[in-house]
Scaffold this motif. Structure first.
Motif, PDB file in Angstrom:
ATOM      1  N   VAL A   1      69.915  80.682  23.881  1.00 58.04           N
ATOM      2  CA  VAL A   1      69.128  79.442  24.002  1.00 58.04           C
ATOM      3  C   VAL A   1      69.714  78.521  25.065  1.00 58.04           C
ATOM      4  CG1 VAL A   1      68.270  77.432  22.728  1.00 58.04           C
ATOM      5  CG2 VAL A   1      68.451  79.663  21.598  1.00 58.04           C
TER       6      VAL A   1
ATOM      7  N   ARG B   1      60.036  81.947  18.693  1.00 53.31           N
ATOM      8  CA  ARG B   1      61.368  81.862  18.070  1.00 53.31           C
ATOM      9  C   ARG B   1      61.321  81.412  16.607  1.00 53.31           C
ATOM     10  NH1 ARG B   1      64.893  79.396  23.113  1.00 53.31           N
ATOM     11  NH2 ARG B   1      65.463  81.430  24.028  1.00 53.31           N
TER      12      ARG B   1
ATOM     13  N   ARG C   1      59.428  79.793  23.150  1.00 56.08           N
ATOM     14  CA  ARG C   1      59.736  78.762  22.139  1.00 56.08           C
ATOM     15  C   ARG C   1      58.779  78.856  20.952  1.00 56.08           C
ATOM     16  NH1 ARG C   1      60.617  75.704  27.074  1.00 56.08           N
ATOM     17  NH2 ARG C   1      62.854  75.181  27.236  1.00 56.08           N
TER      18      ARG C   1
ATOM     19  N   ASP D   1      68.225  78.919  28.704  1.00 60.88           N
ATOM     20  CA  ASP D   1      66.778  79.117  28.728  1.00 60.88           C
ATOM     21  C   ASP D   1      66.168  78.872  30.099  1.00 60.88           C
ATOM     22  OD1 ASP D   1      66.521  80.023  26.219  1.00 60.88           O
ATOM     23  OD2 ASP D   1      65.745  78.170  25.333  1.00 60.88           O
TER      24      ASP D   1
END
Length: 425
Positions: A368, A397, A394, A371
């Motif tokens: 993360v 996830r 996103r 990203d």
């Protein structure tokens, strides 16, 4: 005649020749003491047992039971029990059964180089220990050196006093006792230095370079019976009974058993001696069974000879392997459809998706913290915008890491999007 026939004839002729040579070779003696009923080597007891069985019909037998088993088997009749072994290791249970049997009238003869401490303490004697080395015996015999003398000192009214001569390696052990109730049957002479070395400093009162007589066979009364101790076990073997005039020494000792039936127990022999009792060795010892075994081996050899020629084998039908991939896929899909676990299916697809990105473009979408660089890299390789890629990652996830529940339509959208990104790399 074909070449294969000549080959078979040569092999059979070679086997017959080797068999004839092997039969004519002198037999090799094994000098390891086993005291086994089935061992015909010098220090086995096959000849010893057969001679006693012939001399004492219906009064001599061989058993594999211990003193405890023999005592439990018969607690009424009186009998004589003989044990022959290099190292006689008796447990407390064995000693108690031995003493119990002697107390009610049994005669027990223990023939060994060494005895356990519980028996020595009970009967009040000590014994020296000697290690038997067959190589030393053969060298000594080849050197024609003098033999040791054993003096029979038992009851002169039954047997006159007599000297028996044996190799020192066969009669090197002896006893020491200070009990007046012990009756010495046979003894030998040793130097005081040897006596002091074997039994320690408490015998230092003996003079140097003097000879003393020590027992090699003695008996002590116990209850109504008698316990006879002998320190020369190698004389109670095939070699001992075939050693000319010296065999009389063994029969003098055995005569101490009286008219009782004698049982020689092999319950305390080492495992090496028990190997002699295998079923195959029993087959060899019996003439009809031995010939049956020989005929079976000849039949097998003939079968191998006549079936050794080459035969055309059946050519097996090899079918093309079936492709089960589609069937497997349908099975897995059916299981997921029945369970309605859409999130788990997306999770497995995402694992494959992340691994594909790592392998193809070296991007770790599971990191993360990185990203922005990952989204830019994916956008450059697929031609998509970084915002579109980031929005998808996103969105998926929470399903992967948060356990969010999704519908079948959402599952299809997520999987289609991952397939689209992979296809554009």
């Amino acid at each position: 005649m074909r070449g294969s026939h000549w080959f078979i004839i040569c092999i059979v002729s070679f086997l017959v020749l080797m068999f004839a040579i092997e039969c004519r070779l002198p037999k090799k003696f094994v000098w390891t003491p086993t005291f086994s009923h089935y061992d015909k080597q010098p220090f086995g007891c096959a000849v010893f047992d057969s001679l006693l069985s012939a001399s004492l019909p219906m009064r001599y037998s061989v058993s594999g039971k211990t003193f405890y088993q023999l005592e439990q088997e018969d607690t009424v009749s009186r009998r004589a029990i003989l044990v022959v072994n290099n190292h006689l290791a008796l447990t407390d249970v064995d000693v108690n059964a031995l003493l119990k049997g002697a107390e009610r009238g049994n005669k027990i003869m223990l023939v060994s180089n060494s005895f356990t401490g519980n028996l020595r303490d009970t009967l009040g004697f000590e014994s020296s220990y000697s290690y038997f080395n067959p190589i030393v015996l053969r060298k000594y015999a080849a050197s024609l050196l003098s033999k040791d003398s054993l003096h029979w000192v038992g009851d002169s009214t039954v047997y006159p006093r007599r000297i028996f001569r044996f190799y020192p390696q066969l009669c090197s052990s002896y006893f020491w006792q200070d009990s007046l109730s012990v009756k010495v049957l046979a003894e030998k002479s040793i130097s005081s230095d040897e006596f002091r070395y074997d039994f320690g400093v408490k015998f230092d009162s003996l003079q140097v370079d003097t000879l003393c007589n020590v027992p090699v066979a003695m008996s002590c009364s116990w209850g109504k019976g008698e316990i006879i101790l002998v320190s020369t076990p190698l004389l109670f073997t095939n070699y001992g009974v075939l050693d000319g005039k010296n065999a009389a020494y063994i029969f003098r000792l055995l005569s101490q058993m009286g008219e009782f039936p004698i049982i020689r127990t092999e319950g305390y022999l080492e495992e090496a001696a028990q190997v002699q009792m295998s079923p195959f060795r029993y087959f060899i010892s019996q003439r009809p069974l031995r010939w049956a075994l020989y005929l079976t081996m000849i039949a097998i050899l003939l079968f191998m000879t006549f079936t050794a020629r080459r035969r055309q084998r059946v050519i097996p039908v090899i079918h093309e392997p079936e492709n089960k991939s589609m069937e497997f896929t349908e099975l897995i899909g059916t299981l997921y459809f029945q369970k309605k676990d859409h999130a788990d299916l997306v999770h497995k697809k995402y694992i494959y998706f992340a691994e594909e990105l790592r392998r193809e473009i070296q991007v770790d979408v599971e990191d993360v913290a990185d990203d922005e660089r990952s989204f830019d890299r994916i956008a450059q390789k697929t031609g998509m915008s970084a915002e579109e890629v980031g929005k998808f990652i996103r969105a998926v996830r929470p399903v992967i890491y948060g356990g969010q529940t999704i519908t079948a339509e959402q599952m299809k959208q997520f999987i289609d999007k991952m397939n689209e990104i992979i296809d554009h790399i």
